[in-house]
Design a protein around this motif. Sequence first.
Motif, PDB file in Angstrom:
ATOM      1  N   UNK A   1     -12.677  27.721  -7.857  1.00  0.00           N
ATOM      2  CA  UNK A   1     -11.383  28.693  -7.206  1.00  0.00           C
ATOM      3  C   UNK A   1     -10.810  27.622  -5.874  1.00  0.00           C
ATOM      4  N   UNK A   2      -9.886  27.163  -6.090  1.00  0.00           N
ATOM      5  CA  UNK A   2      -9.118  26.297  -4.927  1.00  0.00           C
ATOM      6  C   UNK A   2      -7.875  26.882  -4.057  1.00  0.00           C
ATOM      7  N   UNK A   3      -7.975  26.647  -2.916  1.00  0.00           N
ATOM      8  CA  UNK A   3      -6.689  26.725  -2.061  1.00  0.00           C
ATOM      9  C   UNK A   3      -6.160  25.470  -2.079  1.00  0.00           C
ATOM     10  N   UNK A   4      -4.771  25.556  -2.715  1.00  0.00           N
ATOM     11  CA  UNK A   4      -4.094  24.084  -3.034  1.00  0.00           C
ATOM     12  C   UNK A   4      -2.831  24.169  -1.827  1.00  0.00           C
ATOM     13  N   UNK A   5      -2.388  23.451  -1.061  1.00  0.00           N
ATOM     14  CA  UNK A   5      -1.619  23.453  -0.149  1.00  0.00           C
ATOM     15  C   UNK A   5      -0.296  22.760  -0.893  1.00  0.00           C
ATOM     16  N   UNK A   6       0.843  23.371  -1.264  1.00  0.00           N
ATOM     17  CA  UNK A   6       2.139  23.034  -2.018  1.00  0.00           C
ATOM     18  C   UNK A   6       3.260  23.028  -1.338  1.00  0.00           C
ATOM     19  N   UNK A   7       4.143  22.043  -1.434  1.00  0.00           N
ATOM     20  CA  UNK A   7       5.583  21.793  -0.759  1.00  0.00           C
ATOM     21  C   UNK A   7       6.647  22.707  -1.330  1.00  0.00           C
ATOM     22  N   UNK A   8       6.581  22.425  -2.952  1.00  0.00           N
ATOM     23  CA  UNK A   8       7.730  23.322  -3.646  1.00  0.00           C
ATOM     24  C   UNK A   8       7.606  23.160  -4.977  1.00  0.00           C
ATOM     25  N   UNK A   9       8.129  24.243  -5.757  1.00  0.00           N
ATOM     26  CA  UNK A   9       8.038  24.008  -7.241  1.00  0.00           C
ATOM     27  C   UNK A   9       8.797  22.627  -7.601  1.00  0.00           C
ATOM     28  N   UNK A  10       8.473  21.977  -8.724  1.00  0.00           N
ATOM     29  CA  UNK A  10       8.888  20.812  -8.950  1.00  0.00           C
ATOM     30  C   UNK A  10       8.913  20.430 -10.593  1.00  0.00           C
ATOM     31  N   UNK A  11       9.546  21.371 -11.355  1.00  0.00           N
ATOM     32  CA  UNK A  11       9.636  21.365 -12.749  1.00  0.00           C
ATOM     33  C   UNK A  11      10.183  20.431 -13.244  1.00  0.00           C
ATOM     34  N   UNK A  12       9.788  19.870 -14.343  1.00  0.00           N
ATOM     35  CA  UNK A  12      10.302  18.671 -15.081  1.00  0.00           C
ATOM     36  C   UNK A  12      10.307  18.764 -16.563  1.00  0.00           C
ATOM     37  N   UNK A  13      11.630  18.975 -17.333  1.00  0.00           N
ATOM     38  CA  UNK A  13      11.626  19.058 -18.648  1.00  0.00           C
ATOM     39  C   UNK A  13      10.695  20.290 -19.153  1.00  0.00           C
ATOM     40  N   UNK A  14       9.896  19.879 -20.171  1.00  0.00           N
ATOM     41  CA  UNK A  14       8.985  21.027 -20.591  1.00  0.00           C
ATOM     42  C   UNK A  14       7.661  21.290 -19.664  1.00  0.00           C
ATOM     43  N   UNK A  15       7.394  20.655 -18.787  1.00  0.00           N
ATOM     44  CA  UNK A  15       6.299  20.732 -17.738  1.00  0.00           C
ATOM     45  C   UNK A  15       6.948  21.608 -16.538  1.00  0.00           C
ATOM     46  N   UNK A  16       7.008  22.747 -16.881  1.00  0.00           N
ATOM     47  CA  UNK A  16       7.706  23.635 -15.937  1.00  0.00           C
ATOM     48  C   UNK A  16       6.568  24.194 -14.607  1.00  0.00           C
ATOM     49  N   UNK A  17       5.577  23.863 -15.015  1.00  0.00           N
ATOM     50  CA  UNK A  17       4.324  24.223 -14.000  1.00  0.00           C
ATOM     51  C   UNK A  17       4.219  23.465 -12.848  1.00  0.00           C
TER      52      UNK A  17
ATOM     53  N   UNK B   1       4.246  21.654  -9.245  1.00  0.00           N
ATOM     54  CA  UNK B   1       4.459  21.761  -7.838  1.00  0.00           C
ATOM     55  C   UNK B   1       4.189  20.701  -7.124  1.00  0.00           C
ATOM     56  N   UNK B   2       5.045  20.070  -6.127  1.00  0.00           N
ATOM     57  CA  UNK B   2       4.602  19.076  -5.379  1.00  0.00           C
ATOM     58  C   UNK B   2       3.453  19.350  -4.632  1.00  0.00           C
ATOM     59  N   UNK B   3       2.411  18.777  -4.271  1.00  0.00           N
ATOM     60  CA  UNK B   3       1.610  18.700  -3.376  1.00  0.00           C
ATOM     61  C   UNK B   3       1.630  18.473  -2.073  1.00  0.00           C
ATOM     62  N   UNK B   4       1.205  18.839  -1.002  1.00  0.00           N
ATOM     63  CA  UNK B   4       1.408  18.364   0.347  1.00  0.00           C
ATOM     64  C   UNK B   4       0.358  17.766   0.740  1.00  0.00           C
ATOM     65  N   UNK B   5       0.603  16.049   0.757  1.00  0.00           N
ATOM     66  CA  UNK B   5      -0.619  15.207   1.142  1.00  0.00           C
ATOM     67  C   UNK B   5      -1.043  15.115   2.253  1.00  0.00           C
ATOM     68  N   UNK B   6      -0.725  16.017   3.357  1.00  0.00           N
ATOM     69  CA  UNK B   6      -0.860  16.119   4.759  1.00  0.00           C
ATOM     70  C   UNK B   6      -2.279  17.250   4.899  1.00  0.00           C
TER      71      UNK B   6
ATOM     72  N   UNK C   1       5.405  24.717   7.091  1.00  0.00           N
ATOM     73  CA  UNK C   1       4.169  25.066   6.616  1.00  0.00           C
ATOM     74  C   UNK C   1       4.012  24.996   5.418  1.00  0.00           C
ATOM     75  N   UNK C   2       2.954  24.415   4.365  1.00  0.00           N
ATOM     76  CA  UNK C   2       2.730  24.363   3.156  1.00  0.00           C
ATOM     77  C   UNK C   2       2.534  25.969   2.459  1.00  0.00           C
ATOM     78  N   UNK C   3       3.117  25.961   1.190  1.00  0.00           N
ATOM     79  CA  UNK C   3       2.996  27.268   0.620  1.00  0.00           C
ATOM     80  C   UNK C   3       1.210  26.994  -0.249  1.00  0.00           C
ATOM     81  N   UNK C   4       0.352  28.128   0.155  1.00  0.00           N
ATOM     82  CA  UNK C   4      -1.009  27.825  -0.581  1.00  0.00           C
ATOM     83  C   UNK C   4      -1.113  28.554  -1.553  1.00  0.00           C
ATOM     84  N   UNK C   5      -1.305  28.087  -2.798  1.00  0.00           N
ATOM     85  CA  UNK C   5      -1.718  28.898  -3.831  1.00  0.00           C
ATOM     86  C   UNK C   5      -3.321  28.654  -4.278  1.00  0.00           C
TER      87      UNK C   5
END
Length: 227
Positions: free
Chosen positions: A67-83, A85-90, A3-7
């Motif tokens: 204000x949005x509930x966004x389904x996400x799969x996991x953190x996906x930090x990249x260099x300085x873009x630490x914020x 997260x991979x979205x769940x396209x499903x 199940x996705x993580x919803x933020x």
Amino acid sequence: MTAPTVKRIVCLANSRKRGGRCVAGKNLLLDGRAGGWVRPVSFRKDEEVSERERFYIDGGDPQVLDIIDVPLLRPHPKTYQRENWLLDPNHQWAKAGQATWDDLYTMIDQEGPLWINGHSTQAGRNDRVPLAETLSIENSLRLIRVDALTVTVSEPLRPSADYPILRGSFGYHGEEYCFRITDPESEGGSVELQYGEYTVGERYLTVSLGEPFEGHAYKLIATIIRP
């Protein structure tokens, strides 16, 4: 299937990015306070968010301050873009409410320089950072308040471009800045304007340190929020 993580986020940017959008916002905590930044990104090379991936069930496009509930799969930090997260396209995004102009004051990020200063393009000011100097940077999104913003509307580089080039100039904690604007609402509103400078009043700005390009990371105004 996991199940996705919803933020739940307050949308503070839905800006143009290479054929899609860059959406970002502050995570709303259980007590209602705004936490850290969340930037949903896709699996594609440029990580842009497509229309299908970001649209609500009713087909609406997320707007700034939603204000949005966004389904996400996991953190996906990249260099300085630490914020990132991979979205769940499903799973679709869902609107859960609406923030206001008055709410923004509690979401402002820590005051101080906007990353590393001293490097400018020909038309900008303090608007880029050499990639070698980004190693010490641990974030790429800031929400700030400015007393006055000057928007410069200038001729696009290509006659086929949809919009003029927009730059925003402002003072912030003793430094002067001039960044490119990638806010679609501002771009759309500039089509009928004559080329020149336009000074507006108090604004909140979501500023971003964008993807690497030709040896630099460029500072951008991703969103201009008006009262």
